[in-house]
Design a protein around this motif. Structure first.
Motif, PDB file in Angstrom:
ATOM      1  N   ARG A 230       0.840  -1.200   0.000  1.00  0.00           N
ATOM      2  CA  ARG A 230       0.000   0.000   0.000  1.00  0.00           C
ATOM      3  C   ARG A 230       0.876   1.251   0.000  1.00  0.00           C
ATOM      4  O   ARG A 230       1.825   1.363   0.782  1.00  0.00           O
ATOM      5  CB  ARG A 230      -0.934  -0.009   1.206  1.00  0.00           C
ATOM      6  N   ASN A 231       0.545   2.180  -0.882  1.00  0.00           N
ATOM      7  CA  ASN A 231       1.328   3.407  -1.016  1.00  0.00           C
ATOM      8  C   ASN A 231       0.375   4.557  -1.296  1.00  0.00           C
ATOM      9  O   ASN A 231       0.090   4.890  -2.451  1.00  0.00           O
ATOM     10  CB  ASN A 231       2.355   3.259  -2.140  1.00  0.00           C
ATOM     11  N   ASP A 232      -0.137   5.167  -0.235  1.00  0.00           N
ATOM     12  CA  ASP A 232      -1.097   6.251  -0.395  1.00  0.00           C
ATOM     13  C   ASP A 232      -0.468   7.499  -1.012  1.00  0.00           C
ATOM     14  O   ASP A 232      -1.180   8.319  -1.607  1.00  0.00           O
ATOM     15  CB  ASP A 232      -1.715   6.604   0.957  1.00  0.00           C
ATOM     16  N   ASP A 233       0.839   7.638  -0.878  1.00  0.00           N
ATOM     17  CA  ASP A 233       1.497   8.807  -1.461  1.00  0.00           C
ATOM     18  C   ASP A 233       1.655   8.696  -2.966  1.00  0.00           C
ATOM     19  O   ASP A 233       1.785   9.711  -3.654  1.00  0.00           O
ATOM     20  CB  ASP A 233       2.886   9.005  -0.821  1.00  0.00           C
ATOM     21  N   ASP A 234       1.655   7.475  -3.480  1.00  0.00           N
ATOM     22  CA  ASP A 234       1.836   7.255  -4.916  1.00  0.00           C
ATOM     23  C   ASP A 234       0.986   6.054  -5.326  1.00  0.00           C
ATOM     24  O   ASP A 234       1.484   4.939  -5.476  1.00  0.00           O
ATOM     25  CB  ASP A 234       3.313   7.001  -5.234  1.00  0.00           C
ATOM     26  N   PRO A 235      -0.314   6.254  -5.514  1.00  0.00           N
ATOM     27  CA  PRO A 235      -1.194   5.116  -5.824  1.00  0.00           C
ATOM     28  C   PRO A 235      -0.866   4.425  -7.141  1.00  0.00           C
ATOM     29  O   PRO A 235      -1.138   3.240  -7.296  1.00  0.00           O
ATOM     30  CB  PRO A 235      -2.592   5.736  -5.841  1.00  0.00           C
ATOM     31  N   ALA A 236      -0.276   5.165  -8.083  1.00  0.00           N
ATOM     32  CA  ALA A 236       0.141   4.514  -9.333  1.00  0.00           C
ATOM     33  C   ALA A 236       1.234   3.498  -9.049  1.00  0.00           C
ATOM     34  O   ALA A 236       1.233   2.382  -9.594  1.00  0.00           O
ATOM     35  CB  ALA A 236       0.612   5.557 -10.335  1.00  0.00           C
ATOM     36  N   ALA A 237       2.174   3.859  -8.179  1.00  0.00           N
ATOM     37  CA  ALA A 237       3.232   2.917  -7.788  1.00  0.00           C
ATOM     38  C   ALA A 237       2.648   1.753  -6.998  1.00  0.00           C
ATOM     39  O   ALA A 237       3.112   0.606  -7.118  1.00  0.00           O
ATOM     40  CB  ALA A 237       4.294   3.650  -6.966  1.00  0.00           C
ATOM     41  N   ASP A 238       1.641   2.025  -6.185  1.00  0.00           N
ATOM     42  CA  ASP A 238       0.923   0.986  -5.446  1.00  0.00           C
ATOM     43  C   ASP A 238       0.383  -0.061  -6.422  1.00  0.00           C
ATOM     44  O   ASP A 238       0.604  -1.272  -6.266  1.00  0.00           O
ATOM     45  CB  ASP A 238      -0.210   1.657  -4.654  1.00  0.00           C
ATOM     46  N   PHE A 239      -0.310   0.394  -7.460  1.00  0.00           N
ATOM     47  CA  PHE A 239      -0.905  -0.531  -8.427  1.00  0.00           C
ATOM     48  C   PHE A 239       0.171  -1.333  -9.160  1.00  0.00           C
ATOM     49  O   PHE A 239       0.016  -2.541  -9.372  1.00  0.00           O
ATOM     50  CB  PHE A 239      -1.760   0.240  -9.429  1.00  0.00           C
ATOM     51  N   LEU A 240       1.265  -0.690  -9.529  1.00  0.00           N
ATOM     52  CA  LEU A 240       2.356  -1.393 -10.208  1.00  0.00           C
ATOM     53  C   LEU A 240       2.990  -2.435  -9.296  1.00  0.00           C
ATOM     54  O   LEU A 240       3.337  -3.540  -9.741  1.00  0.00           O
ATOM     55  CB  LEU A 240       3.402  -0.394 -10.697  1.00  0.00           C
ATOM     56  N   ALA A 241       3.139  -2.107  -8.013  1.00  0.00           N
ATOM     57  CA  ALA A 241       3.708  -3.063  -7.062  1.00  0.00           C
ATOM     58  C   ALA A 241       2.792  -4.277  -6.911  1.00  0.00           C
ATOM     59  O   ALA A 241       3.262  -5.420  -6.816  1.00  0.00           O
ATOM     60  CB  ALA A 241       3.931  -2.390  -5.715  1.00  0.00           C
ATOM     61  N   GLN A 242       1.486  -4.035  -6.899  1.00  0.00           N
ATOM     62  CA  GLN A 242       0.546  -5.155  -6.824  1.00  0.00           C
ATOM     63  C   GLN A 242       0.664  -6.052  -8.049  1.00  0.00           C
ATOM     64  O   GLN A 242       0.621  -7.283  -7.951  1.00  0.00           O
ATOM     65  CB  GLN A 242      -0.879  -4.621  -6.733  1.00  0.00           C
ATOM     66  N   THR A 243       0.814  -5.434  -9.205  1.00  0.00           N
ATOM     67  CA  THR A 243       0.920  -6.203 -10.446  1.00  0.00           C
ATOM     68  C   THR A 243       2.179  -7.060 -10.455  1.00  0.00           C
ATOM     69  O   THR A 243       2.148  -8.221 -10.879  1.00  0.00           O
ATOM     70  CB  THR A 243       0.922  -5.247 -11.655  1.00  0.00           C
ATOM     71  N   ALA A 244       3.283  -6.500  -9.964  1.00  0.00           N
ATOM     72  CA  ALA A 244       4.526  -7.264  -9.895  1.00  0.00           C
ATOM     73  C   ALA A 244       4.423  -8.396  -8.872  1.00  0.00           C
ATOM     74  O   ALA A 244       5.052  -9.447  -9.039  1.00  0.00           O
ATOM     75  CB  ALA A 244       5.686  -6.342  -9.542  1.00  0.00           C
ATOM     76  N   PHE A 245       3.638  -8.199  -7.831  1.00  0.00           N
ATOM     77  CA  PHE A 245       3.437  -9.216  -6.793  1.00  0.00           C
ATOM     78  C   PHE A 245       2.563 -10.365  -7.312  1.00  0.00           C
ATOM     79  O   PHE A 245       2.701 -11.513  -6.886  1.00  0.00           O
ATOM     80  CB  PHE A 245       2.783  -8.547  -5.581  1.00  0.00           C
ATOM     81  N   THR A 246       1.683 -10.055  -8.270  1.00  0.00           N
ATOM     82  CA  THR A 246       0.710 -11.033  -8.782  1.00  0.00           C
ATOM     83  C   THR A 246       0.788 -11.127 -10.305  1.00  0.00           C
ATOM     84  O   THR A 246      -0.213 -10.897 -11.000  1.00  0.00           O
ATOM     85  CB  THR A 246      -0.718 -10.632  -8.370  1.00  0.00           C
ATOM     86  N   PRO A 247       1.929 -11.486 -10.868  1.00  0.00           N
ATOM     87  CA  PRO A 247       2.077 -11.376 -12.324  1.00  0.00           C
ATOM     88  C   PRO A 247       1.435 -12.503 -13.128  1.00  0.00           C
ATOM     89  O   PRO A 247       1.541 -12.506 -14.359  1.00  0.00           O
ATOM     90  CB  PRO A 247       3.597 -11.384 -12.501  1.00  0.00           C
ATOM     91  N   TRP A 248       0.793 -13.453 -12.453  1.00  0.00           N
ATOM     92  CA  TRP A 248       0.135 -14.552 -13.161  1.00  0.00           C
ATOM     93  C   TRP A 248      -1.374 -14.605 -12.932  1.00  0.00           C
ATOM     94  O   TRP A 248      -2.112 -15.105 -13.781  1.00  0.00           O
ATOM     95  CB  TRP A 248       0.723 -15.910 -12.719  1.00  0.00           C
ATOM     96  N   THR A 249      -1.860 -14.120 -11.800  1.00  0.00           N
ATOM     97  CA  THR A 249      -3.234 -14.447 -11.396  1.00  0.00           C
ATOM     98  C   THR A 249      -4.301 -13.878 -12.323  1.00  0.00           C
ATOM     99  O   THR A 249      -5.250 -14.571 -12.690  1.00  0.00           O
ATOM    100  CB  THR A 249      -3.514 -13.985  -9.952  1.00  0.00           C
ATOM    101  N   SER A 250      -4.189 -12.601 -12.715  1.00  0.00           N
ATOM    102  CA  SER A 250      -5.289 -11.978 -13.458  1.00  0.00           C
ATOM    103  C   SER A 250      -5.385 -12.450 -14.905  1.00  0.00           C
ATOM    104  O   SER A 250      -6.378 -12.165 -15.577  1.00  0.00           O
ATOM    105  CB  SER A 250      -5.181 -10.453 -13.403  1.00  0.00           C
ATOM    106  N   VAL A 251      -4.375 -13.186 -15.370  1.00  0.00           N
ATOM    107  CA  VAL A 251      -4.463 -13.768 -16.724  1.00  0.00           C
ATOM    108  C   VAL A 251      -5.763 -14.549 -16.866  1.00  0.00           C
ATOM    109  O   VAL A 251      -6.479 -14.445 -17.872  1.00  0.00           O
ATOM    110  CB  VAL A 251      -3.254 -14.685 -16.990  1.00  0.00           C
TER     111      VAL A 251
END
Length: 469
Positions: free
Chosen positions: A388-409
């Protein structure tokens, strides 16, 4: 019996039907554990509702019900409506909101004889892959309470992993069942698109989200899906016909298993060695069971995945937030809603058409394998607050994507996928679970569950975190 926490849902129901334990005893024990929750699992404990459910279950028992979930406590995620209970969707903007009706999946679970003991925590609107809502404490994995239970069904994962209940309802729009399954050492399956209807009140929309369960065993997941797979009038998809639990004992053919270890959404995402080990260890086990393993490439790249991003951000705009309450939303939600509002009608239509085309792309890329195996997550359960990164929500979303790079396929293309707790390793002094994820072509849910059950029999996993033993 004085402690039911090591019994699966199916085993617990069998004990109830045999008279070893009563529905009232089970209900009381579950309510007590939920009330003493220290893992951020529950947003509300509903004793009155649970007692009503228990009376209905006792009547069904007396009438000879053979439901494999009869008398089993099963809480509902707070993205689903339950009449008379708080329905706040993990958001301060919906503080004080109360459900006016039961969602279809709630109705089905009550009909199956489950005991609705309360509602589990979710992040705001179920958008992030961590459960750290502003309206309550973060959901923590019992394997290491300093780490997240994942999201968005993090409360459901924590509820099962802590031993409060053997099964909990969840939903998965980008990995939201499989992520907490990996973080909490549980079974979590996203069924094929359309297996569980969003009816009678919801609609399919872009078809990213599926309803499902967090469980200790494959049989419990199958029983849960059987309970809710019946369709509703007006469904767009044909449904499944159920029969998942009964199919688990059927013999499996020799399968071709594609091993995918390259991150799909973020090719450069760092992957922890133990996450890779989860997939590799499962591949070795599958080979020993007679299946053939061969490496497969990602079926598409991050550019093609942009269709998911467009649909996800537009979805964030659909919550009917009053303008005077927008400021109560988290930074990530506001960021996604701003992005979604910038998507034009033609852009959304193009993104959805592209997503449908990806179903054909994936089918062609993986035509030579029956199932695909990968890690569930790129990393161990994330420390609370690390994504979670309230100061930079775009970075928050990118970090989530890197953490879950297979699931949403699999949300994007509608295929079933299941996370199994087949690997454990010590990280920073704590033994942690690492999920291995298996997927199959759309409508091959029975095959996927049968393969998962075969793996469970060959290499059973612990039902409890070491700290709870």
């Amino acid at each position: 019996m004085s402690d039911f926490s090591d019994l699966s849902a199916v085993e617990l129901s069998a004990a109830i039907r045999s008279g070893e334990v009563s529905i009232d005893e089970v209900t009381t024990a579950a309510l007590e554990k939920a009330s003493n929750d220290v893992f951020g699992a529950f947003v509300v404990v509903a004793e009155a509702d649970a007692r009503v459910s228990a009376e209905s279950a006792k009547a069904a028992l007396a009438a000879g019900s053979q439901s494999p979930l009869l008398g089993v406590p099963c809480p509902i995620k707070d993205l689903n409506e339950v009449a008379g209970l708080p329905f706040e969707l993990g958001s301060r903007a919906f503080g004080g909101n109360v459900g006016g009706r039961d969602d279809g999946i709630v109705t089905r679970l009550i009909r199956a004889g489950t005991i609705m003991i309360g509602k589990t925590s979710t992040p705001e609107f179920g958008l992030p892959c961590y459960t750290e809502p502003d309206v309550g404490p973060p959901a923590r994995t019992p394997w290491d309470p300093g780490r997240s239970a994942g999201g968005s069904s993090g409360g459901a994962g924590a509820a099962v992993a802590s031993g409060a209940v053997p099964i909990a309802q969840g939903s998965d729009g980008g990995g939201s069942i499989r992520i907490p399954a990996s973080a909490c050492g549980l079974v979590g399956m996203k069924p094929s698109r359309g297996v569980v209807s969003p009816g009678p009140f919801g609609v399919d929309g872009p078809g990213l989200a599926s309803q499902g369960f967090l469980t200790m065993t494959v049989a419990d997941t199958a029983a849960g899906l059987d309970a809710v797979a019946e369709g509703w009038p007006g469904d767009h998809f044909p449904g499944s016909g159920g029969g998942f639990l009964a199919s688990l004992g059927e013999p499996l053919p020799r399968l071709r298993v594609g091993l995918l270890t390259t991150p799909v959404l973020v090719p450069a995402a760092p992957v922890h060695p133990e996450s890779l080990r989860a997939a590799e260890r499962t591949a070795t086990l599958l080979e020993a069971l007679g299946h053939r393993i061969e490496p497969v490439p990602p079926p598409f790249g991050p550019t093609e995945w942009e269709a998911f991003g467009a649909a996800w951000s537009v979805g964030a705009c659909l919550a009917p937030v009053p303008p005077e309450r927008e400021h109560l939303l988290t930074a990530l939600t506001r960021h996604l809603r701003t992005q979604g509002q910038a998507v034009t009608g033609p852009q959304l239509a193009s993104a959805l058409a592209h997503a449908q085309q990806l179903e054909r792309t994936v089918a062609k890329a993986w035509a030579n394998v029956d199932v695909v195996l990968s890690p569930t997550l790129a990393q161990p359960p994330a420390p609370i607050g690390s994504l979670r990164n309230d100061d930079d929500p775009a970075a928050d979303f990118l970090a989530q994507t890197a953490f879950t790079p297979w699931t949403s396929v699999y949300n994007l293309v509608g295929r079933p996928a299941i996370s199994l707790p087949l690997h454990r390793a010590t990280v920073d002094g704590a033994e942690l679970p690492f999920g291995a994820m298996l997927s199959a072509p759309a409508r091959e849910d029975h095959l996927l569950l049968r393969l998962a059950a075969e793996l469970e029999t060959a290499d059973p996993w612990p039902r409890r975190a070491p700290s709870l033993l």
